[in-house]
Design a protein around this motif. Structure first.
Motif, PDB file in Angstrom:
ATOM      1  N   GLU A 217     -35.038 -18.244   6.003  1.00 38.03           N
ATOM      2  CA  GLU A 217     -35.236 -18.303   7.426  1.00 38.03           C
ATOM      3  C   GLU A 217     -34.446 -17.107   7.932  1.00 38.03           C
ATOM      4  O   GLU A 217     -34.927 -16.560   8.893  1.00 38.03           O
ATOM      5  N   THR A 218     -33.134 -16.918   7.336  1.00 39.90           N
ATOM      6  CA  THR A 218     -32.404 -15.806   8.094  1.00 39.90           C
ATOM      7  C   THR A 218     -32.094 -14.905   6.865  1.00 39.90           C
ATOM      8  O   THR A 218     -31.571 -13.622   7.195  1.00 39.90           O
ATOM      9  N   ARG A 219     -32.817 -14.891   5.818  1.00 43.84           N
ATOM     10  CA  ARG A 219     -32.453 -14.162   4.754  1.00 43.84           C
ATOM     11  C   ARG A 219     -31.024 -13.706   4.236  1.00 43.84           C
ATOM     12  O   ARG A 219     -30.802 -12.627   3.816  1.00 43.84           O
ATOM     13  N   GLN A 220     -30.123 -14.510   4.566  1.00 39.32           N
ATOM     14  CA  GLN A 220     -28.662 -14.392   4.307  1.00 39.32           C
ATOM     15  C   GLN A 220     -28.451 -14.858   2.973  1.00 39.32           C
ATOM     16  O   GLN A 220     -29.046 -16.020   2.659  1.00 39.32           O
ATOM     17  N   SER A 221     -27.652 -14.223   2.052  1.00 38.31           N
ATOM     18  CA  SER A 221     -27.114 -14.662   0.855  1.00 38.31           C
ATOM     19  C   SER A 221     -25.743 -15.373   1.298  1.00 38.31           C
ATOM     20  O   SER A 221     -25.335 -15.449   2.300  1.00 38.31           O
ATOM     21  N   LEU A 222     -25.175 -15.799   0.294  1.00 36.09           N
ATOM     22  CA  LEU A 222     -23.721 -16.351   0.458  1.00 36.09           C
ATOM     23  C   LEU A 222     -22.792 -15.628   1.045  1.00 36.09           C
ATOM     24  O   LEU A 222     -22.027 -16.143   1.838  1.00 36.09           O
ATOM     25  N   HIS A 223     -22.637 -14.462   0.426  1.00 31.05           N
ATOM     26  CA  HIS A 223     -21.899 -13.425   1.296  1.00 31.05           C
ATOM     27  C   HIS A 223     -22.035 -12.937   2.597  1.00 31.05           C
ATOM     28  O   HIS A 223     -21.187 -12.829   3.287  1.00 31.05           O
ATOM     29  N   ASP A 224     -23.245 -13.087   3.105  1.00 35.94           N
ATOM     30  CA  ASP A 224     -23.743 -13.007   4.438  1.00 35.94           C
ATOM     31  C   ASP A 224     -23.454 -14.152   5.268  1.00 35.94           C
ATOM     32  O   ASP A 224     -22.916 -13.897   6.570  1.00 35.94           O
ATOM     33  N   ILE A 225     -23.539 -15.400   4.804  1.00 36.43           N
ATOM     34  CA  ILE A 225     -23.201 -16.577   5.416  1.00 36.43           C
ATOM     35  C   ILE A 225     -21.840 -16.824   5.745  1.00 36.43           C
ATOM     36  O   ILE A 225     -21.459 -17.100   6.881  1.00 36.43           O
ATOM     37  N   ILE A 226     -21.070 -16.612   4.720  1.00 36.48           N
ATOM     38  CA  ILE A 226     -19.374 -16.957   5.043  1.00 36.48           C
ATOM     39  C   ILE A 226     -18.873 -15.545   5.951  1.00 36.48           C
ATOM     40  O   ILE A 226     -18.056 -15.992   6.843  1.00 36.48           O
ATOM     41  N   THR A 227     -19.234 -14.325   6.158  1.00 31.37           N
ATOM     42  CA  THR A 227     -18.809 -13.372   6.913  1.00 31.37           C
ATOM     43  C   THR A 227     -19.776 -13.030   8.184  1.00 31.37           C
ATOM     44  O   THR A 227     -19.501 -12.385   8.777  1.00 31.37           O
ATOM     45  N   LYS A 228     -20.870 -14.142   8.245  1.00 30.95           N
ATOM     46  CA  LYS A 228     -21.897 -14.081   9.269  1.00 30.95           C
ATOM     47  C   LYS A 228     -22.390 -12.678   9.696  1.00 30.95           C
ATOM     48  O   LYS A 228     -22.315 -12.146  10.721  1.00 30.95           O
ATOM     49  N   THR A 229     -23.001 -12.284   8.393  1.00 25.73           N
ATOM     50  CA  THR A 229     -23.765 -10.791   8.763  1.00 25.73           C
ATOM     51  C   THR A 229     -24.978 -11.003   8.266  1.00 25.73           C
ATOM     52  O   THR A 229     -25.391 -12.079   7.695  1.00 25.73           O
ATOM     53  N   TYR A 230     -25.751  -9.922   8.635  1.00 25.95           N
ATOM     54  CA  TYR A 230     -27.335  -9.989   8.393  1.00 25.95           C
ATOM     55  C   TYR A 230     -27.634  -8.606   7.859  1.00 25.95           C
ATOM     56  O   TYR A 230     -26.968  -7.840   8.325  1.00 25.95           O
ATOM     57  N   VAL A 231     -28.739  -8.457   6.993  1.00 24.84           N
ATOM     58  CA  VAL A 231     -29.411  -7.510   6.442  1.00 24.84           C
ATOM     59  C   VAL A 231     -30.745  -7.349   7.300  1.00 24.84           C
ATOM     60  O   VAL A 231     -31.705  -7.974   7.143  1.00 24.84           O
ATOM     61  N   VAL A 232     -30.586  -5.996   8.086  1.00 24.33           N
ATOM     62  CA  VAL A 232     -31.674  -5.954   9.005  1.00 24.33           C
ATOM     63  C   VAL A 232     -32.341  -4.767   8.854  1.00 24.33           C
ATOM     64  O   VAL A 232     -31.526  -3.760   8.291  1.00 24.33           O
ATOM     65  N   ARG A 233     -33.541  -4.470   9.389  1.00 24.37           N
ATOM     66  CA  ARG A 233     -34.165  -3.007   9.632  1.00 24.37           C
ATOM     67  C   ARG A 233     -33.117  -1.900  10.298  1.00 24.37           C
ATOM     68  O   ARG A 233     -32.627  -2.852  11.586  1.00 24.37           O
ATOM     69  N   ASP A 234     -33.130  -1.136  10.030  1.00 27.76           N
ATOM     70  CA  ASP A 234     -32.398  -0.104  11.092  1.00 27.76           C
ATOM     71  C   ASP A 234     -33.041   0.271  12.347  1.00 27.76           C
ATOM     72  O   ASP A 234     -32.570   1.261  13.060  1.00 27.76           O
ATOM     73  N   HIS A 235     -34.119  -0.278  12.750  1.00 26.01           N
ATOM     74  CA  HIS A 235     -34.730  -0.113  14.130  1.00 26.01           C
ATOM     75  C   HIS A 235     -34.854  -1.578  14.677  1.00 26.01           C
ATOM     76  O   HIS A 235     -34.902  -2.432  14.039  1.00 26.01           O
ATOM     77  N   ARG A 236     -34.972  -1.653  16.174  1.00 26.50           N
ATOM     78  CA  ARG A 236     -34.949  -2.961  16.730  1.00 26.50           C
ATOM     79  C   ARG A 236     -36.023  -3.102  17.437  1.00 26.50           C
ATOM     80  O   ARG A 236     -36.874  -2.499  17.549  1.00 26.50           O
ATOM     81  N   ASN A 237     -36.067  -4.363  17.454  1.00 31.76           N
ATOM     82  CA  ASN A 237     -37.481  -4.717  18.149  1.00 31.76           C
ATOM     83  C   ASN A 237     -37.306  -4.800  19.560  1.00 31.76           C
ATOM     84  O   ASN A 237     -36.340  -4.749  20.356  1.00 31.76           O
ATOM     85  N   HIS A 238     -38.729  -4.935  20.121  1.00 32.78           N
ATOM     86  CA  HIS A 238     -38.423  -4.458  21.869  1.00 32.78           C
ATOM     87  C   HIS A 238     -38.351  -5.816  22.634  1.00 32.78           C
ATOM     88  O   HIS A 238     -37.793  -5.357  23.709  1.00 32.78           O
ATOM     89  N   SER A 239     -38.504  -6.622  21.777  1.00 36.23           N
ATOM     90  CA  SER A 239     -38.324  -8.070  22.659  1.00 36.23           C
ATOM     91  C   SER A 239     -37.360  -8.996  22.115  1.00 36.23           C
ATOM     92  O   SER A 239     -36.769  -8.600  20.816  1.00 36.23           O
ATOM     93  N   VAL A 240     -36.659  -9.650  22.728  1.00 39.36           N
ATOM     94  CA  VAL A 240     -35.505 -10.584  22.202  1.00 39.36           C
ATOM     95  C   VAL A 240     -36.276 -11.918  21.805  1.00 39.36           C
ATOM     96  O   VAL A 240     -37.062 -12.516  22.470  1.00 39.36           O
TER      97      VAL A 240
END
Length: 313
Positions: free
Chosen positions: A144-167
């Motif tokens: 769902e969020t593609r977060q591993s344990l270290h991402d969940i604890i620090t509330k971070t995400y690994v995302v593409r370096d370009h953004r979606n045009h819609s929210v």
């Protein structure tokens, strides 16, 4: 929470980690070539140096100081951000890197001056192993969020370096990875405790392990017992010794003082069944800094009665 992020795909993150591991491996090879004898003399503590290198690498490069991108992430066009898509500060990146690297660098690490079978080392091993299992399980099953344990604890995400045009809305984290991690950990703990408590032969080897571990120049020892072949009732005892000096293997290790002392300790313990029992001594040296390793080893295998003859020479 609403955002305009594209989450990184599973294999994109895997390839990015592979590239970063390869770069760290090259750095580790260079350090190992230049400081081999020094790393050998450090023993287990050498891993801490590799850990520091990895922590520095991931902490700085995954932070806003480098746009949240290690070389691997940059090549794969992904980055580390918070829920709003902003790159993270150095402190958060350090905590994230600490959680990620600790299980893989400290797995099997024994606190200097403490007994391997002490409560503190057992608890430490369980915590570190559970963290490693959690990181892998969440990496695979948190779709769902593609977060591993270290991402969940620090509330971070690994995302593409370009953004979606819609929210869009970030999907909620499912409980399946938590259940899988807890279930696997429970099975491993129960199985380990049962095997240890039910195997009296292994318990008898603990004093042998402790005495050999206290020998001069011995950094690490393992003592085990198996039947080979399995249907044979003749046990094979194996003592693996890692020393703090680069070994010079000349084909005759019988007279090596570390080997002789280990054999004397084992024979005097009377834990073996008969003089026909097999004793395998594996002696080696080398280093492991986590990002690079190099080992030299040599083994001598004989029945107990042959070892007795060797000691008399």
């Amino acid at each position: 929470m609403k955002n305009n992020l594209f989450l990184s795909a599973f294999w994109t993150r895997v390839w990015a980690l592979f590239i970063d591991s390869f770069i760290l491996g090259i750095l580790g090879f260079i350090l190992g070539f230049a400081f081999e004898n020094f790393f050998i003399s450090l023993g287990e503590s050498a891993k801490l140096l590799g850990w520091i290198v990895s922590l520095t690498y991931f902490s700085i490069l995954n932070s806003k100081m480098n746009n949240g991108q290690t070389p691997g992430k940059k090549l794969m066009k992904i980055q580390v951000t918070d829920i709003e898509g902003k790159t993270i500060d150095l402190k958060t990146s350090f905590i994230r890197a600490m959680i990620l690297t600790t299980p893989f660098f400290l797995n099997g690490f024994t606190i200097p001056g403490s007994d391997t079978f002490s409560v503190i080392n057992i608890v430490q091993s369980i915590i570190i192993f559970a963290s490693g299992i959690g990181i892998i399980i969440f990496y695979i099953f948190n779709k769902e969020t593609r977060q591993s344990l270290h991402d969940i604890i620090t509330k971070t995400y690994v995302v593409r370096d370009h953004r979606n045009h819609s929210v869009t809305m970030m999907p909620p984290l499912k409980k399946l990875p938590f259940y899988i991690t807890g279930g696997l950990l429970s099975i491993i703990i129960i199985t380990s405790v049962y095997n240890f408590n039910s195997n009296s032969e292994i318990k008898e080897l603990i004093p042998v392990y402790e005495k050999i571990s206290q020998q001069d120049h011995v950094l690490r020892t393992t003592v085990s017992m198996n039947y080979f072949p399995p249907e044979n009732n003749k046990p094979v005892y194996t003592i693996s010794i890692r020393t703090d000096q680069k070994q010079k293997f000349d084909g005759n290790m019988d007279n090596d003082p570390v080997v002789k002392e280990a054999v004397e300790t084992f024979i005097s313990s009377n834990v073996y069944k008969t003089d026909q029992s097999i004793l395998n001594i594996v002696i080696g040296s080398g280093f492991d800094i986590g990002i690079a390793r190099k080992y030299y080893s040599y083994n001598v295998i004989k029945p107990i009665y042959k070892w007795r003859e060797t000691l008399k020479q």
